[in-house]
Design a protein around this motif. Structure first.
Motif, PDB file in Angstrom:
ATOM      1  N   GLN A 163       0.854  -1.209   0.000  1.00 39.83           N
ATOM      2  CA  GLN A 163       0.000   0.000   0.000  1.00 39.83           C
ATOM      3  C   GLN A 163       0.883   1.251   0.000  1.00 39.83           C
ATOM      4  OE1 GLN A 163      -3.356  -0.030   0.145  1.00 39.83           O
ATOM      5  NE2 GLN A 163      -4.065  -1.736   1.409  1.00 39.83           N
ATOM      6  N   ASP A 221       0.656   3.905   1.596  1.00 38.12           N
ATOM      7  CA  ASP A 221       0.881   4.467   2.936  1.00 38.12           C
ATOM      8  C   ASP A 221       1.610   3.478   3.866  1.00 38.12           C
ATOM      9  OD1 ASP A 221      -1.018   2.591   3.463  1.00 38.12           O
ATOM     10  OD2 ASP A 221      -2.441   3.944   4.439  1.00 38.12           O
ATOM     11  N   SER A 222       2.151   2.390   3.316  1.00 33.43           N
ATOM     12  CA  SER A 222       2.949   1.409   4.071  1.00 33.43           C
ATOM     13  C   SER A 222       2.161   0.659   5.137  1.00 33.43           C
ATOM     14  CB  SER A 222       4.153   2.079   4.759  1.00 33.43           C
ATOM     15  OG  SER A 222       4.954   2.709   3.820  1.00 33.43           O
ATOM     16  N   SER A 223       0.819   0.716   5.055  1.00 29.18           N
ATOM     17  CA  SER A 223       0.023   0.110   6.127  1.00 29.18           C
ATOM     18  C   SER A 223      -0.263  -1.377   5.898  1.00 29.18           C
ATOM     19  CB  SER A 223      -1.299   0.861   6.259  1.00 29.18           C
ATOM     20  OG  SER A 223      -2.036   0.693   5.058  1.00 29.18           O
ATOM     21  N   GLY A 224       0.119  -1.890   4.741  1.00 33.18           N
ATOM     22  CA  GLY A 224      -0.156  -3.295   4.463  1.00 33.18           C
ATOM     23  C   GLY A 224       0.123  -3.595   3.006  1.00 33.18           C
ATOM     24  N   GLN A 281       3.517  -6.833  16.472  1.00 34.16           N
ATOM     25  CA  GLN A 281       2.859  -5.718  15.821  1.00 34.16           C
ATOM     26  C   GLN A 281       3.589  -5.380  14.533  1.00 34.16           C
ATOM     27  OE1 GLN A 281       2.559  -2.348  18.441  1.00 34.16           O
ATOM     28  NE2 GLN A 281       1.319  -1.266  16.913  1.00 34.16           N
ATOM     29  N   ARG A 289       5.194  -1.400   9.752  1.00 36.69           N
ATOM     30  CA  ARG A 289       5.333  -0.768   8.448  1.00 36.69           C
ATOM     31  C   ARG A 289       5.619  -1.836   7.396  1.00 36.69           C
ATOM     32  NH1 ARG A 289       9.157   2.341   5.353  1.00 36.69           N
ATOM     33  NH2 ARG A 289      10.929   1.322   6.322  1.00 36.69           N
ATOM     34  N   TYR A 290       5.004  -1.703   6.255  1.00 36.17           N
ATOM     35  CA  TYR A 290       5.272  -2.605   5.130  1.00 36.17           C
ATOM     36  C   TYR A 290       6.048  -1.835   4.074  1.00 36.17           C
ATOM     37  CZ  TYR A 290       1.817  -5.729   7.189  1.00 36.17           C
ATOM     38  OH  TYR A 290       1.148  -6.575   8.041  1.00 36.17           O
ATOM     39  N   HIS A 291       6.975  -2.483   3.453  1.00 37.76           N
ATOM     40  CA  HIS A 291       7.698  -1.802   2.395  1.00 37.76           C
ATOM     41  C   HIS A 291       8.080  -2.757   1.278  1.00 37.76           C
ATOM     42  CE1 HIS A 291      11.213  -2.595   5.266  1.00 37.76           C
ATOM     43  NE2 HIS A 291      10.172  -2.587   6.038  1.00 37.76           N
TER      44      HIS A 291
END
Lengths: 313, 248
Positions: free
Chosen positions: B20, B22-25, B216, B219-221
């Protein structure tokens, strides 16, 4: 400060180089680093582990039940020795992947698989979706952090100058007998080990037969390289399973990787993306392997590989 | 003997996953979903054991939102006798999944639990081992061959060193590797038959499972992409290029 326990992987009296890579990961976390060696005769691998730079103590557990690395047998012993440690690490090899989740469940904590980078003592990066995305994970500081270390992401710790103390331990627990080792069929090979070789030559489905795979072996031997294969070549029976490179096979990071007759499925690319230099040889100019190759050569492998072998001899 | 099979729904393996902005998933909206390939192998193996007369019932279980029903119908169409849907809108991590499966094991008393060695979304490779630990039973992971006789399973495992054979007492947890079998295709009449097979839906909250979702994701990248290199015209040019880099 962190106190880290690495569970050593060893076979036939030798420490697996993956253990040294866990030491590098532990050094990045920072803290006191100990190595636990479970075996029926753990002295030799314990002595090797004691030489790894950064390690201050080896805990050695000699017990006849530990002759083979059975997760159901090792896990309760690790749990018994885990008190006081902030982190437990194993390599993300079939040994570590089999063992550490069993320990995690007994401790009632989560596990972080395939640590590829350390951002802090409780913050780690790992790959998901076959490496097509990375995720930064935070573990709760109040729990023991359990992690498997993606060995291709880490250099081996230096060996030689240091000498950690070796202590023996004998946790008094009854071990289960419900799981029994029968045998291990190991590929016999004088070639460099696929996972630690500086150079690797891999063959794919285009080789067409087990017989033709000897072209790959001859070239690899001329180079002094380890030999790998794509899943397609393993599934077709050209080579044994332990040679498979990729998402569900071995993840490797040699200085030089030469892919011959491998189209480059995403699952294969996952296994090689940390290689220093990738060379691809394929007759199909559209093969996805060329998208990641540093050097690509389009043509007939049956003509090119013998030429290459002659050129490097 | 009953066999319980874990049957996770994941993003289809052909989908090129995107992070995503926005790095949310990762982007999962509108993306094709499919059974986890390793779980299909698990189900196939269970069906073959039933066909050999070594099992009399195969149960598929999945955890997830309400629309999981059509996914479970796939498993029933492939040949499972019935399905259990543990219903939750929340994504669950492996320790929680293992605790949920332990509840199903207590309820169903299977002689064998077969799971995929990993799910191809989070690639954790943990759930089977965790379940075996919590259940205090043997595990045989990464199986490429399985035979059952006299209350024992003999399992050939794909390990880094080669092929390891273990013997385990049943009940046990087996996780599947790629070469265990080739899952069958679903036949049209079986899709019709599957419509009348039972799916039990259990609310996760009713199982009394303590959450093990301790990690938790911050952040996804996207991974660092390799640069496309150069094409060489022949062996001589390739050898020269590798020599120039000190690799030959």
């Amino acid at each position: 400060m962190s106190k880290i326990l690495i569970i050593a992987e060893h076979l036939n009296g030798h420490l697996n180089p993956a253990t040294g890579k866990c030491v590098s990961c532990a050094t990045a976390i920072g803290g006191e680093i100990h190595v636990l060696v479970l075996g029926n005769a753990p002295d030799a691998p314990a002595a090797e582990a004691a030489k790894l730079a950064g390690v201050t103590k080896i805990i050695s557990v000699a017990r006849s039940e530990n002759e083979h690395a059975l997760a159901a047998v090792f896990a309760p012993q690790i749990v018994a020795l885990a008190a006081g440690y902030s982190h437990l690490l194993t390599p993300s090899s079939t040994f570590g992947k089999d063992l550490l989740p069993r320990v995690a469940a007994l401790l009632g904590v989560a596990q972080i698989s395939d640590i590829m980078a350390v951002d802090g003592p409780y913050t780690f990066q790992r790959p998901i979706y076959a490496g097509n995305a990375l995720v930064t994970i935070e573990a709760p500081p109040e729990q023991t952090v359990l992690g498997t270390v993606r060995t291709a992401s880490w250099p081996g710790a230096a060996s030689g100058s240091s000498a950690a103390s070796i202590e023996s331990a004998s946790p008094e627990i009854t071990l289960p007998s419900h799981t029994r080792f029968i045998n291990l069929q190991q590929g016999k090979s004088d070639r460099p080990d696929l996972q630690s070789a500086a150079k690797v030559v891999s063959g794919g489905r285009a080789l067409g037969s087990a017989e033709n795979f000897k072209l790959i072996y001859q070239f690899a031997d001329a180079l002094g390289a380890g030999v790998g294969a794509s899943r397609a070549a393993v599934d077709a029976g050209y080579v044994p399973n332990e040679m498979q490179v990729g998402q569900t096979g071995k993840i490797i990071a040699p200085e030089l990787y030469i892919a011959i007759g491998i189209s480059g499925a995403i699952q294969h690319l996952t296994g090689i993306k940390d290689a220093g230099t990738i060379v691809a040889i394929n007759k199909d100019p559209e093969a996805p392997i060329f998208e990641v190759a540093d050097f690509g050569l389009v043509g007939d492998l049956f003509k090119i590989v013998p030429e290459l072998t002659a050129a490097v001899c | 003997m009953k066999i319980l099979v874990g049957y996770k729904r994941v993003v289809d393996y052909n989908v090129r996953i995107q992070v995503q902005p926005d790095s949310s998933g990762v982007v999962t909206d509108g993306v094709k979903l499919a059974p986890n390939p390793f779980d299909e192998i698990a189900l196939e193996e269970a069906l073959r054991l039933r066909e050999q007369g070594l099992a009399n019932e195969v149960i598929v279980a999945a955890i997830g939102p309400a629309n999981m029903q059509s996914h479970l119908r796939n498993g029933l169409a492939m040949g499972a006798d019935r399905a259990i849907h543990v219903s939750t809108e929340q994504a669950v991590q492996p320790l929680t999944v293992a605790r949920i499966l332990l509840k199903l094991v207590a309820q169903e008393q299977p002689g064998l639990v077969i799971l995929g060695k990993q799910a191809i979304d989070d690639d954790s490779s943990q759930t089977g081992q965790m379940l075996a630990a919590l259940w205090d039973r043997p595990q045989a992971t990464f199986a490429s061959q399985l035979s059952i006789a006299d209350g024992k399973a003999t399992v050939v495992r794909e390990v880094d060193a080669g092929l390891e054979t273990l013997e385990v007492d049943l009940p046990a947890v087996i996780t599947t590797d790629l070469r265990l079998n080739e899952p069958r295709f679903i036949k049209l009449p079986n899709i019709m038959k599957a419509k009348s097979k039972p799916i039990d839906t259990i609310e996760l909250s009713s199982l009394g499972v303590e959450s093990g979702d301790h990690l938790q994701a911050i952040r996804y990248h996207p991974p660092q992409a390799r640069q496309k290199g150069v094409m060489v015209k022949d062996v001589a040019e390739l050898v020269e290029a590798l020599k120039a880099k000190g690799l030959l």
